[in-house]
Design an enzyme around this catalytic site. Sequence first.
Site, PDB file in Angstrom:
ATOM      1  N   LYS A  44     -25.396  44.904  14.445  1.00 34.51           N
ATOM      2  CA  LYS A  44     -26.235  46.112  14.389  1.00 34.51           C
ATOM      3  C   LYS A  44     -25.967  47.031  15.567  1.00 34.51           C
ATOM      4  O   LYS A  44     -26.592  48.068  15.728  1.00 34.51           O
ATOM      5  CB  LYS A  44     -27.720  45.725  14.392  1.00 34.51           C
ATOM      6  CG  LYS A  44     -28.205  45.025  13.153  1.00 34.51           C
ATOM      7  CD  LYS A  44     -29.728  45.057  13.046  1.00 34.51           C
ATOM      8  CE  LYS A  44     -30.413  44.177  14.023  1.00 34.51           C
ATOM      9  NZ  LYS A  44     -31.888  44.144  13.848  1.00 34.51           N
ATOM     10  N   LYS A  46     -26.692  46.323  18.661  1.00 33.10           N
ATOM     11  CA  LYS A  46     -27.822  46.218  19.595  1.00 33.10           C
ATOM     12  C   LYS A  46     -27.535  45.127  20.621  1.00 33.10           C
ATOM     13  O   LYS A  46     -27.142  44.016  20.267  1.00 33.10           O
ATOM     14  CB  LYS A  46     -29.098  45.835  18.841  1.00 33.10           C
ATOM     15  CG  LYS A  46     -29.766  46.980  18.113  1.00 33.10           C
ATOM     16  CD  LYS A  46     -31.198  46.573  17.707  1.00 33.10           C
ATOM     17  CE  LYS A  46     -32.010  47.784  17.313  1.00 33.10           C
ATOM     18  NZ  LYS A  46     -33.425  47.479  17.069  1.00 33.10           N
TER      19      LYS A  46
HETATM   20  N1  C2G Z   1     -41.252  49.466  14.626  1.00 36.99           N
HETATM   21  C1  C2G Z   1     -42.380  50.277  14.475  1.00 36.99           C
HETATM   22  N2  C2G Z   1     -42.699  51.154  15.451  1.00 36.99           N
HETATM   23  C2  C2G Z   1     -41.939  51.241  16.577  1.00 36.99           C
HETATM   24  C3  C2G Z   1     -40.815  50.415  16.748  1.00 36.99           C
HETATM   25  C4  C2G Z   1     -40.481  49.519  15.740  1.00 36.99           C
HETATM   26  O1  C2G Z   1     -43.073  50.204  13.448  1.00 36.99           O
HETATM   27  N3  C2G Z   1     -42.306  52.148  17.526  1.00 36.99           N
HETATM   28  C5  C2G Z   1     -40.918  48.526  13.548  1.00 36.99           C
HETATM   29  C6  C2G Z   1     -39.551  48.790  12.932  1.00 36.99           C
HETATM   30  O2  C2G Z   1     -39.647  49.785  11.923  1.00 36.99           O
HETATM   31  C7  C2G Z   1     -39.210  47.425  12.342  1.00 36.99           C
HETATM   32  C8  C2G Z   1     -39.877  46.447  13.323  1.00 36.99           C
HETATM   33  O3  C2G Z   1     -40.841  47.211  14.070  1.00 36.99           O
HETATM   34  O4  C2G Z   1     -39.809  47.268  11.059  1.00 36.99           O
HETATM   35  C9  C2G Z   1     -38.890  45.822  14.275  1.00 36.99           C
HETATM   36  O5  C2G Z   1     -38.192  46.873  14.935  1.00 36.99           O
HETATM   37  P1  C2G Z   1     -36.778  46.524  15.610  1.00 36.99           P
HETATM   38  O6  C2G Z   1     -36.924  45.308  16.434  1.00 36.99           O
HETATM   39  O7  C2G Z   1     -36.210  47.765  16.187  1.00 36.99           O
HETATM   40  O8  C2G Z   1     -35.936  46.082  14.333  1.00 36.99           O
HETATM   41  P2  C2G Z   1     -34.694  46.789  13.635  1.00 36.99           P
HETATM   42  O9  C2G Z   1     -33.584  46.954  14.607  1.00 36.99           O
HETATM   43  O10 C2G Z   1     -35.208  47.953  12.909  1.00 36.99           O
HETATM   44  O11 C2G Z   1     -34.243  45.583  12.663  1.00 36.99           O
HETATM   45  O12 C2G Z   1     -32.504  43.814   8.679  1.00 36.99           O
HETATM   46  C10 C2G Z   1     -33.341  44.765   9.261  1.00 36.99           C
HETATM   47  C11 C2G Z   1     -33.202  44.830  10.748  1.00 36.99           C
HETATM   48  O13 C2G Z   1     -33.123  43.547  11.334  1.00 36.99           O
HETATM   49  C12 C2G Z   1     -34.398  45.583  11.324  1.00 36.99           C
END
Ligand code: C2G
Length: 148
Positions: A44, A46
Amino acid sequence: MKRILTYGTFDLLHYGHIRLLQRAKALGDYLIVALSTEEFNNLKGKQTYHNYETRKKMLEAVRYVDLVIPEESWEQKIDDVKKYQVDVVVMGGDWAGSDKFEYLKDYCEVVYLDRTEGISTTKIKEDLKLQNPISGIDQIPEPNEKEK
Ligand code: C2G
Protein backbone atom coordinates in the site's frame (compact mmCIF):
# COMPACT_ATOMS: atom_id res chain seq x y z
CA MET A 1 -25.17 -12.43 16.08
CA LYS A 2 -24.49 -9.73 13.51
CA ARG A 3 -20.83 -9.85 12.47
CA ILE A 4 -18.96 -6.79 11.26
CA LEU A 5 -15.59 -6.71 9.46
CA THR A 6 -13.31 -3.75 8.74
CA TYR A 7 -9.81 -3.38 7.26
CA GLY A 8 -6.96 -1.01 7.97
CA THR A 9 -3.44 -0.17 9.09
CA PHE A 10 -4.48 1.58 12.34
CA ASP A 11 -0.99 3.01 12.93
CA LEU A 12 -0.56 5.55 15.76
CA LEU A 13 -4.15 4.78 16.83
CA HIS A 14 -6.15 8.02 17.02
CA TYR A 15 -9.71 9.14 17.60
CA GLY A 16 -10.56 8.91 13.90
CA HIS A 17 -9.81 5.20 14.11
CA ILE A 18 -11.64 4.85 17.43
CA ARG A 19 -14.77 6.59 16.06
CA LEU A 20 -14.71 4.25 13.06
CA LEU A 21 -14.45 1.19 15.30
CA GLN A 22 -17.13 2.52 17.67
CA ARG A 23 -19.63 3.16 14.85
CA ALA A 24 -18.78 -0.11 13.11
CA LYS A 25 -19.45 -2.08 16.29
CA ALA A 26 -22.74 -0.21 16.77
CA LEU A 27 -23.95 -1.80 13.51
CA GLY A 28 -23.77 -5.30 14.98
CA ASP A 29 -22.62 -7.53 17.82
CA TYR A 30 -19.14 -8.70 16.89
CA LEU A 31 -16.38 -6.65 15.26
CA ILE A 32 -13.46 -8.19 13.41
CA VAL A 33 -10.54 -5.98 12.35
CA ALA A 34 -8.35 -7.21 9.51
CA LEU A 35 -5.08 -5.44 10.32
CA SER A 36 -2.58 -4.73 7.53
CA THR A 37 0.70 -6.58 7.97
CA GLU A 38 4.01 -4.85 7.28
CA GLU A 39 4.30 -6.71 4.00
CA PHE A 40 0.82 -5.57 2.92
CA ASN A 41 1.55 -2.03 4.05
CA ASN A 42 4.56 -2.09 1.74
CA LEU A 43 2.14 -2.96 -1.08
CA LYS A 44 0.00 0.00 0.00
CA GLY A 45 3.08 2.23 0.08
CA LYS A 46 2.69 2.79 3.82
CA GLN A 47 5.54 2.71 6.34
CA THR A 48 4.17 2.26 9.86
CA TYR A 49 5.55 3.68 13.10
CA HIS A 50 4.40 0.62 15.09
CA ASN A 51 4.99 -2.92 13.93
CA TYR A 52 2.12 -5.38 13.40
CA GLU A 53 2.27 -6.95 16.88
CA THR A 54 2.13 -3.56 18.59
CA ARG A 55 -0.73 -2.33 16.38
CA LYS A 56 -2.55 -5.62 17.06
CA LYS A 57 -2.17 -5.33 20.83
CA MET A 58 -3.41 -1.74 20.79
CA LEU A 59 -6.50 -2.71 18.77
CA GLU A 60 -7.20 -5.71 21.04
CA ALA A 61 -7.31 -3.26 23.97
CA VAL A 62 -10.13 -1.27 22.33
CA ARG A 63 -13.50 -2.18 23.83
CA TYR A 64 -15.26 -2.29 20.42
CA VAL A 65 -12.88 -4.86 18.90
CA ASP A 66 -13.62 -8.57 19.32
CA LEU A 67 -11.03 -10.12 17.02
CA VAL A 68 -7.96 -8.97 15.07
CA ILE A 69 -6.84 -10.96 12.03
CA PRO A 70 -4.02 -10.18 9.55
CA GLU A 71 -4.73 -8.40 6.29
CA GLU A 72 -2.10 -9.75 3.88
CA SER A 73 -3.57 -9.11 0.44
CA TRP A 74 -6.23 -7.19 -1.47
CA GLU A 75 -7.70 -10.53 -2.57
CA GLN A 76 -8.51 -12.10 0.80
CA LYS A 77 -11.77 -10.25 1.48
CA ILE A 78 -14.25 -12.73 -0.01
CA ASP A 79 -12.56 -15.57 1.90
CA ASP A 80 -12.68 -13.46 5.07
CA VAL A 81 -16.40 -12.72 4.62
CA LYS A 82 -17.14 -16.43 4.14
CA LYS A 83 -14.77 -17.75 6.82
CA TYR A 84 -16.02 -15.37 9.51
CA GLN A 85 -19.67 -15.35 8.34
CA VAL A 86 -19.56 -11.57 8.01
CA ASP A 87 -22.82 -9.68 7.58
CA VAL A 88 -21.40 -6.19 7.03
CA VAL A 89 -18.05 -4.84 5.82
CA VAL A 90 -17.55 -1.31 7.12
CA MET A 91 -14.98 1.24 5.92
CA GLY A 92 -14.38 4.96 6.23
CA GLY A 93 -15.80 7.24 3.57
CA ASP A 94 -12.46 7.63 1.81
CA TRP A 95 -13.14 4.13 0.46
CA ALA A 96 -16.71 4.84 -0.65
CA GLY A 97 -17.36 3.43 -4.12
CA SER A 98 -13.88 1.90 -4.35
CA ASP A 99 -13.49 -1.16 -6.58
CA LYS A 100 -11.56 -2.63 -3.66
CA PHE A 101 -14.85 -2.93 -1.75
CA GLU A 102 -17.87 -2.49 -4.03
CA TYR A 103 -17.63 -6.07 -5.37
CA LEU A 104 -18.19 -7.37 -1.82
CA LYS A 105 -21.83 -6.30 -2.14
CA ASP A 106 -22.43 -9.68 -3.84
CA TYR A 107 -21.42 -11.38 -0.58
CA CYS A 108 -22.44 -9.05 2.24
CA GLU A 109 -23.60 -5.53 3.05
CA VAL A 110 -20.95 -2.83 2.54
CA VAL A 111 -21.23 0.36 4.61
CA TYR A 112 -19.06 3.47 4.38
CA LEU A 113 -19.00 5.74 7.42
CA ASP A 114 -18.00 9.41 7.28
CA ARG A 115 -14.30 9.86 7.76
CA THR A 116 -13.34 11.90 10.86
CA GLU A 117 -11.98 15.19 9.57
CA GLY A 118 -8.87 16.86 10.98
CA ILE A 119 -6.96 13.77 12.07
CA SER A 120 -4.84 11.18 10.31
CA THR A 121 -1.68 9.23 11.01
CA THR A 122 0.10 11.28 8.36
CA LYS A 123 -1.00 14.53 10.03
CA ILE A 124 0.24 13.30 13.41
CA LYS A 125 3.65 12.47 11.94
CA GLU A 126 3.85 15.84 10.18
CA ASP A 127 2.68 17.75 13.24
CA LEU A 128 5.29 15.94 15.32
CA LYS A 129 7.77 16.70 12.54
CA LEU A 130 8.88 13.08 12.37
CA GLN A 131 11.07 13.11 9.33
CA ASN A 132 12.26 9.52 9.53
CA PRO A 133 9.65 7.44 11.35
CA ILE A 134 11.54 5.06 13.62
CA SER A 135 10.10 1.73 14.57
CA GLY A 136 7.90 1.71 17.65
CA ILE A 137 8.31 -0.40 20.78
CA ASP A 138 9.17 -3.86 19.55
CA GLN A 139 7.69 -5.65 22.50
CA ILE A 140 5.00 -4.15 24.74
CA PRO A 141 5.70 -5.44 28.27
CA GLU A 142 2.93 -7.81 29.34
CA PRO A 143 0.87 -6.51 32.29
CA ASN A 144 1.99 -8.17 35.53
CA GLU A 145 -0.41 -10.28 37.57
CA LYS A 146 -1.88 -7.48 39.68
CA GLU A 147 -2.32 -5.22 36.63
CA LYS A 148 -4.50 -7.75 34.79
N1 C2G B 1 -10.43 6.58 9.20
C1 C2G B 1 -11.45 7.48 9.54
N2 C2G B 1 -11.12 8.75 9.87
C2 C2G B 1 -9.82 9.14 9.89
C3 C2G B 1 -8.79 8.24 9.57
C4 C2G B 1 -9.13 6.94 9.22
O1 C2G B 1 -12.64 7.12 9.53
N3 C2G B 1 -9.55 10.44 10.22
C5 C2G B 1 -10.81 5.21 8.84
C6 C2G B 1 -10.40 4.83 7.42
O2 C2G B 1 -11.38 5.26 6.49
C7 C2G B 1 -10.34 3.31 7.51
C8 C2G B 1 -9.89 3.06 8.95
O3 C2G B 1 -10.13 4.29 9.67
O4 C2G B 1 -11.64 2.75 7.33
C9 C2G B 1 -8.43 2.71 9.05
O5 C2G B 1 -7.69 3.75 8.41
P1 C2G B 1 -6.19 3.41 7.93
O6 C2G B 1 -5.46 2.77 9.03
O7 C2G B 1 -5.63 4.61 7.25
O8 C2G B 1 -6.47 2.26 6.86
P2 C2G B 1 -6.29 2.26 5.28
O9 C2G B 1 -4.88 2.57 4.93
O10 C2G B 1 -7.38 3.07 4.72
O11 C2G B 1 -6.46 0.68 5.02
O12 C2G B 1 -7.85 -3.04 2.51
C10 C2G B 1 -8.17 -1.76 2.97
C11 C2G B 1 -7.01 -1.07 3.62
O13 C2G B 1 -6.29 -1.93 4.48
C12 C2G B 1 -7.53 0.12 4.42
